[in-house]
Scaffold this motif. Sequence first.
Motif, short mmCIF file in Angstrom:
data_model
loop_
_atom_site.label_atom_id
_atom_site.label_comp_id
_atom_site.label_asym_id
_atom_site.label_seq_id
_atom_site.Cartn_x
_atom_site.Cartn_y
_atom_site.Cartn_z
N ILE A 12 0.84 -1.21 0.00
CA ILE A 12 0.00 0.00 0.00
C ILE A 12 0.87 1.26 0.00
CG2 ILE A 12 -1.76 1.29 1.27
CD1 ILE A 12 -2.72 -1.32 -0.05
N GLU A 13 1.98 1.21 0.73
CA GLU A 13 2.83 2.40 0.83
C GLU A 13 3.62 2.66 -0.46
OE1 GLU A 13 5.09 1.97 4.40
OE2 GLU A 13 3.39 2.54 5.67
N ARG A 14 3.75 1.64 -1.30
CA ARG A 14 4.42 1.86 -2.59
C ARG A 14 3.45 2.33 -3.68
NH1 ARG A 14 7.78 -2.61 -0.85
NH2 ARG A 14 6.23 -4.11 -1.58
N LEU A 15 2.16 2.06 -3.53
CA LEU A 15 1.20 2.43 -4.57
C LEU A 15 1.22 3.93 -4.90
CD1 LEU A 15 -1.93 0.21 -3.78
CD2 LEU A 15 -0.17 -0.14 -5.53
N PRO A 16 1.30 4.83 -3.90
CA PRO A 16 1.37 6.25 -4.27
C PRO A 16 2.59 6.61 -5.11
CG PRO A 16 0.74 6.00 -1.96
CD PRO A 16 1.16 4.65 -2.45
N LEU A 17 3.70 5.89 -4.92
CA LEU A 17 4.88 6.12 -5.76
C LEU A 17 4.57 5.78 -7.22
CD1 LEU A 17 7.72 4.54 -3.57
CD2 LEU A 17 7.15 6.96 -3.79
N TYR A 18 3.90 4.65 -7.42
CA TYR A 18 3.54 4.25 -8.78
C TYR A 18 2.58 5.26 -9.38
CZ TYR A 18 5.15 -0.27 -6.83
OH TYR A 18 5.87 -1.26 -6.21
N TYR A 19 1.60 5.69 -8.57
CA TYR A 19 0.58 6.61 -9.06
C TYR A 19 1.21 7.94 -9.49
CZ TYR A 19 -3.59 9.53 -9.17
OH TYR A 19 -4.59 10.40 -9.55
N ARG A 20 2.10 8.47 -8.68
CA ARG A 20 2.76 9.74 -9.00
C ARG A 20 3.58 9.62 -10.28
NH1 ARG A 20 6.70 12.09 -4.53
NH2 ARG A 20 7.84 10.20 -5.08
N CYS A 21 4.31 8.52 -10.39
CA CYS A 21 5.14 8.30 -11.57
C CYS A 21 4.27 8.16 -12.83
CB CYS A 21 5.99 7.05 -11.38
SG CYS A 21 7.10 6.70 -12.76
N LEU A 24 3.11 11.49 -14.19
CA LEU A 24 4.14 12.19 -14.94
C LEU A 24 4.36 11.56 -16.32
CD1 LEU A 24 6.76 12.72 -12.08
CD2 LEU A 24 5.28 14.45 -13.11
N ILE A 25 4.34 10.23 -16.36
CA ILE A 25 4.53 9.52 -17.63
C ILE A 25 3.39 9.84 -18.59
CG2 ILE A 25 4.53 7.23 -18.68
CD1 ILE A 25 6.00 6.25 -16.15
N ILE A 33 3.91 1.02 -20.52
CA ILE A 33 5.13 0.97 -19.73
C ILE A 33 5.31 -0.43 -19.16
CG2 ILE A 33 4.02 1.68 -17.56
CD1 ILE A 33 6.59 3.31 -16.97
N SER A 34 6.54 -0.87 -19.10
CA SER A 34 6.85 -2.18 -18.52
C SER A 34 7.18 -2.02 -17.05
CB SER A 34 8.03 -2.82 -19.25
OG SER A 34 9.22 -2.07 -19.01
N SER A 35 7.15 -3.14 -16.32
CA SER A 35 7.52 -3.08 -14.91
C SER A 35 9.00 -2.73 -14.76
CB SER A 35 7.22 -4.42 -14.23
OG SER A 35 7.92 -5.49 -14.88
N VAL A 40 12.71 1.35 -12.69
CA VAL A 40 13.83 2.29 -12.75
C VAL A 40 13.38 3.68 -12.30
CG1 VAL A 40 15.40 3.50 -14.32
CG2 VAL A 40 15.08 1.03 -14.54
N ARG A 41 12.21 4.07 -12.73
CA ARG A 41 11.72 5.43 -12.43
C ARG A 41 11.37 5.62 -10.96
NH1 ARG A 41 9.80 8.82 -16.66
NH2 ARG A 41 10.27 7.99 -18.73
N VAL A 42 10.89 4.56 -10.30
CA VAL A 42 10.49 4.72 -8.89
C VAL A 42 11.48 4.10 -7.91
CG1 VAL A 42 8.05 4.85 -9.46
CG2 VAL A 42 9.04 2.62 -8.90
N GLY A 43 12.52 3.43 -8.42
CA GLY A 43 13.52 2.84 -7.55
C GLY A 43 13.04 1.59 -6.82
N VAL A 44 12.18 0.82 -7.50
CA VAL A 44 11.66 -0.43 -6.92
C VAL A 44 11.93 -1.56 -7.89
CG1 VAL A 44 9.58 -1.64 -6.13
CG2 VAL A 44 9.85 0.80 -5.64
#
Length: 216
Positions: A12-21, A24-25, A33-35, A40-44
């Motif tokens: 759950i705490e990583r989902l906002p990182l994906y959403y923000r990225c 922007l994309i 976009i691939s995983s 690379v973009r979110v550092g996960v």
Amino acid sequence: MPFRIKIPRSTIERLPLYYRCLNLIEEHGIEEISSQVLGVRVGVDPSVIRKDLAWFGELGKRGVGYNVTYLKEAIARILGLDREWPFILVGAGKLGMALAEHNRKYGRHFHLVGVFDRDPAKIGLEVGGMQIRPMEDMPLLIKEKDVKIAMVAVPAEEAQKVAHELVKNGIKGILSYAPITLSVPPDVLVYNADYNLDLQRLAYYISNEGEQTWGE
């Protein structure tokens, strides 16, 4: 009672990182976009991203990746961002004022509906487009606006008392900038935003650089 899958908090705490990225994309006109690229973009790690998203069904296609708009909207629904959330701010000191102004300029999905303070000298002043109100007005506004989220920016010695008032009036989520651990009932979630703790963590990592590798 239907069975509910318990999603890991780390997911759950990583989902906002994906959403923000993804926001922007999408703004740059990228449709797929691939995983690997998202990682690379979110550092996960890409495998972690795939595992995170798999909790919520088939959101992409094997060998193809994810449709950016579809995935962004799916994560928005998961996070509850397909609606606007009213919230209040308690504490109109320098930090509180900065937070209110920041929300007015950059807030998305979260609408500040009230700013409260105990200092009589601040009542009636404007911050973030809102007039500062006395604490006595808080219970009625929470009820009228059906507020479930509060931001707390008060001194440490006031924070627990404020948290008690918020919980008593139906607040279910607190973002606290006070440098203490708040005691709340199990059904109330508290997130602490403490820059001192974050600076201390950074100091540790930098001090021990080269001596070990960092795990997830």
